[in-house]
Scaffold this active site. Structure first.
Site, mmCIF file in Angstrom:
data_model
loop_
_atom_site.group_PDB
_atom_site.id
_atom_site.type_symbol
_atom_site.label_atom_id
_atom_site.label_comp_id
_atom_site.label_asym_id
_atom_site.label_seq_id
_atom_site.Cartn_x
_atom_site.Cartn_y
_atom_site.Cartn_z
ATOM 1 N N ARG A 1 8.487 -19.752 4.814
ATOM 2 C CA ARG A 1 9.497 -19.049 4.027
ATOM 3 C C ARG A 1 9.788 -17.668 4.611
ATOM 4 N NH1 ARG A 1 7.837 -20.083 -0.981
ATOM 5 N NH2 ARG A 1 9.338 -21.741 -1.340
ATOM 6 N N ALA A 2 8.785 -16.999 5.136
ATOM 7 C CA ALA A 2 9.007 -15.670 5.700
ATOM 8 C C ALA A 2 9.981 -15.726 6.872
ATOM 9 C CB ALA A 2 7.673 -15.062 6.143
#
Length: 656
Positions: free
Chosen positions: A277-278
């Protein structure tokens, strides 16, 4: 711009917070922003001021779902069936989620009035429908029930909301900018939910006195003449609004070079983040930043500007240095190095009790008087002792309750109303659910009975209430000079720190009481903060005589106010001792006095007592800790050379 809202462009300082907000309105798919910081730092003001910069929405007249006229495939039933589709402009919706919100308020549910009138179930839009293409603001998001946060974050990530309630099933588009604010002093947000926010920024009070003076002057001017103050910034605000509109149109055409993608992945790996997700958030935020700057080509400098906001709440410990930025093309501007990692948060002591170099546990017996001065010195949490767990005796006492204390369902009329259930004996009537269950049948029933509303027994619904009680664990540790005192202290300190890591996620609280010489003291008040415990446990003295009764009395003194505040609480008290007591509270026999006090404490069945016996089984055994456990009606464990993992296993077993 409305004169009642402080202008966004007039805000002084907090540049990173303002940038994070702008990026999210440019591209809501970034996933929202969480603003963490002290009270009075402009978090709410910035969120509300942002909405005034957004252009109005084009919608169909009478549409309650804010459907986009240019996306026919997403139209609601009203927009599809309307004969004359009249386009109108509507202000960009901005909604604040109340802390007492229910799932029905957020997701949507049965429209009672229309259902009664038409005789068939009709859907009423919820908050997520009203903020489609707008902004949803959650103040104190850390105090909101986790299941509601889950629902909202899922809708923000997927861009759609699914309503399945009261026999209804409906899916509608739900794209909005999510803004959450919180004060970390008032509680933490679970890491699983924290990760779902795209960006996170920390805000602090301005340290510069000159800036603080400007803040006071600006606020005074606004409060004295709000409209005049806003007019002074009207031109600049209009320019910001135009720039936001252009950036929104430019985002779909932004290009991410391969070198930039590679740098994003290297940066995420270097920060030891979990999942992907980052990486995705950094890529989207960097594209939005390039669009905000009026460029289609995303550069390394865009990544650097947004990376800290995407990594702040995701980075984990053991972080290596970030990668150096790659060389860009000649047209690309030179960029500063990536954001440096911050200092890791305090961690629990590492249990090195199995180290082959650990010295053997000293075998001195109980001291009749104060021990030598060397034994009374403070020690660090990393001191090591030889340990060997021993199986508990066969005649272990019967456990008095599981010790699990999270959310409890209650039949009493207490706690938050979370849902309803069918019941033919309604002690706590859920009127809303009962009316919704009866609504589809009112046309038929009214015709037969001639009454405006007819409720039958099969419509009855009872409230299901839920009360958050949280776990409360209190360690009562013998810090006297008896055998194994330092081992007990090291193990207990390590266990407290490890439990607090878990408490950070579950909002549980852990405390610690020690007793030595002639008194007992609270070394760690009941807390869920690992930072607070880390400071208090850095150095702890041990040595002296053993006032066991004082330790038990202090434990009761700590727990009793908690039980008064929350009668449903079931705290867990863990007494770590070898039982060799030699200091009374009064003038009687210290052993008899301690056992008598334990028997009186056992009458309060709300407290779950556990005794961990650290007496050496290879020497002469007095079994005083075992007698203490019997008097308390407690769970009993016998462990030689206690270590922190032993205590953790005991606590987890009692909570399972």
């Amino acid at each position: 711009m409305s004169g009642s809202v402080f202008p966004f462009v007039a805000m002084i300082g907090q540049e990173q917070m303002k940038l994070a907000l702008l990026l999210n309105v440019i591209d809501p798919q970034i996933g929202g922003v969480l603003i963490r910081g002290e009270k009075g730092t402009g978090k709410s003001t910035a969120a509300r001021a942002l909405a005034s910069l957004l252009p109005p929405l084009a919608v169909h007249a009478g549409c309650a779902w804010n459907c986009d006229p240019d996306r026919r495939e997403e139209w609601c039933a009203h927009c599809r069936t309307a004969v004359n589709k009249v386009k109108i402009e509507r202000r960009t919706p901005f909604a604040t989620l109340p802390l007492n919100a229910t799932e029905e308020m957020v997701l949507g549910g049965l429209d009672f009035s229309r259902t009664v009138q038409q005789g068939k179930r009709s859907l009423q839009p919820g908050l997520l429908a009203r903020v489609h293409r707008g902004i949803l603001y959650i103040d104190e998001v850390n105090l909101l029930d986790d299941h509601l946060v889950d629902v909202i974050l899922e809708a923000a990530a997927s861009g759609a909301n699914v309503v399945e309630r009261e026999g209804l099933s409906y899916l509608h588009p739900c794209r909005f900018t999510l803004i959450g604010t919180m004060n970390p002093e008032e509680g933490a947000l679970r890491p699983q939910l924290l990760d779902r926010f795209g960006l996170c920024v920390e805000v602090r009070a301005e340290p510069d006195p000159a800036v603080r003076v400007r803040l006071i002057e600006a606020r005074e001017s606004y409060e004295q003449h709000p409209r005049l103050f806003c007019e002074q910034f009207a031109e600049e605000s209009a320019a910001y609004a135009t720039r936001i509109t252009r950036a929104r149109r430019l985002v779909p055409s932004t290009r991410l070079p391969d070198a930039v993608r590679k740098y994003i992945t290297d940066l995420a790996l270097s920060q030891n983040v979990a999942g992907h997700r980052a990486d995705l958030v950094i890529a989207r935020a960097a594209s939005a930043h390039a669009a905000w700057q009026g460029r289609e080509l995303v550069k390394i400098s865009d990544v650097v500007q947004v990376a800290e906001m995407a990594l702040l709440h995701r980075r984990r410990d053991s972080v290596p240095p970030p990668p150096p930025p790659p060389q860009e093309s000649e047209q690309a501007e030179k960029s500063p190095p990536p954001p440096q990692d911050r200092q890791p948060s305090p961690q629990p002591a590492q249990d090195k009790s199995n180290s082959p170099s650990s010295p053997p546990n000293p075998g001195q017996g109980e001291q009749s008087g104060p021990p030598p001065e060397a034994d009374d010195r403070p020690f660090e949490i990393g001191e090591i002792f030889k340990v060997r767990p021993i199986a508990p005796p066969q005649d272990r006492l019967v456990r008095r309750g599981s010790g699990r204390r999270t959310r409890t369902r209650t039949s009493e009329k207490q706690g938050r109303y979370v849902r309803s259930r069918i019941s033919d004996q309604c002690r706590d009537l859920a009127l809303d659910a009962t009316l919704r269950a009866a609504a589809p049948y009112q046309q038929r029933r009214r015709g037969a009975a001639g009454l405006p509303l007819v409720i039958k027994k099969q419509d009855w619904r009872e409230k299901v209430r839920e009360k958050r009680t949280g776990s409360l664990i209190l360690f009562v540790v013998d810090a006297s000079g008896s055998m194994g005192a330092r081992g007990r202290m090291v193990a207990s300190k390590g266990a407290v720190m490890s439990l607090l890591l878990d408490a950070y996620q579950k909002r549980d609280r852990v405390g610690m009481v020690t007793f030595r010489r002639r008194e007992a003291s609270v070394v760690v008040p009941l807390t869920s903060s690992i930072e607070v415990a880390g400071k208090l446990l850095r150095e702890l003295p041990c040595g002296g005589r053993t006032p066991l009764a004082a330790g038990l009395a202090k434990a009761r003194e700590v727990l009793l106010p908690q039980l008064h505040r929350n009668p449903n609480l079931r705290p867990l008290a863990i007494v770590v001792t070898d039982g060799k007591v030699n200091v009374p509270l009064g003038t009687g026999n210290p052993v008899d006095e301690a056992l008598g006090l334990a028997a009186r404490l056992a009458r309060d069945t709300r407290i779950h007592w556990t005794v961990v016996d650290t007496e050496d089984p290879c020497g002469v055994r007095f079994e005083l800790a075992c007698k203490l456990a019997r008097a308390l009606g407690a769970e009993y464990f016998s462990i030689e050379g206690l270590r922190s993992t032993d205590l953790l296993q005991i606590v987890k077993g009692l909570k399972s």
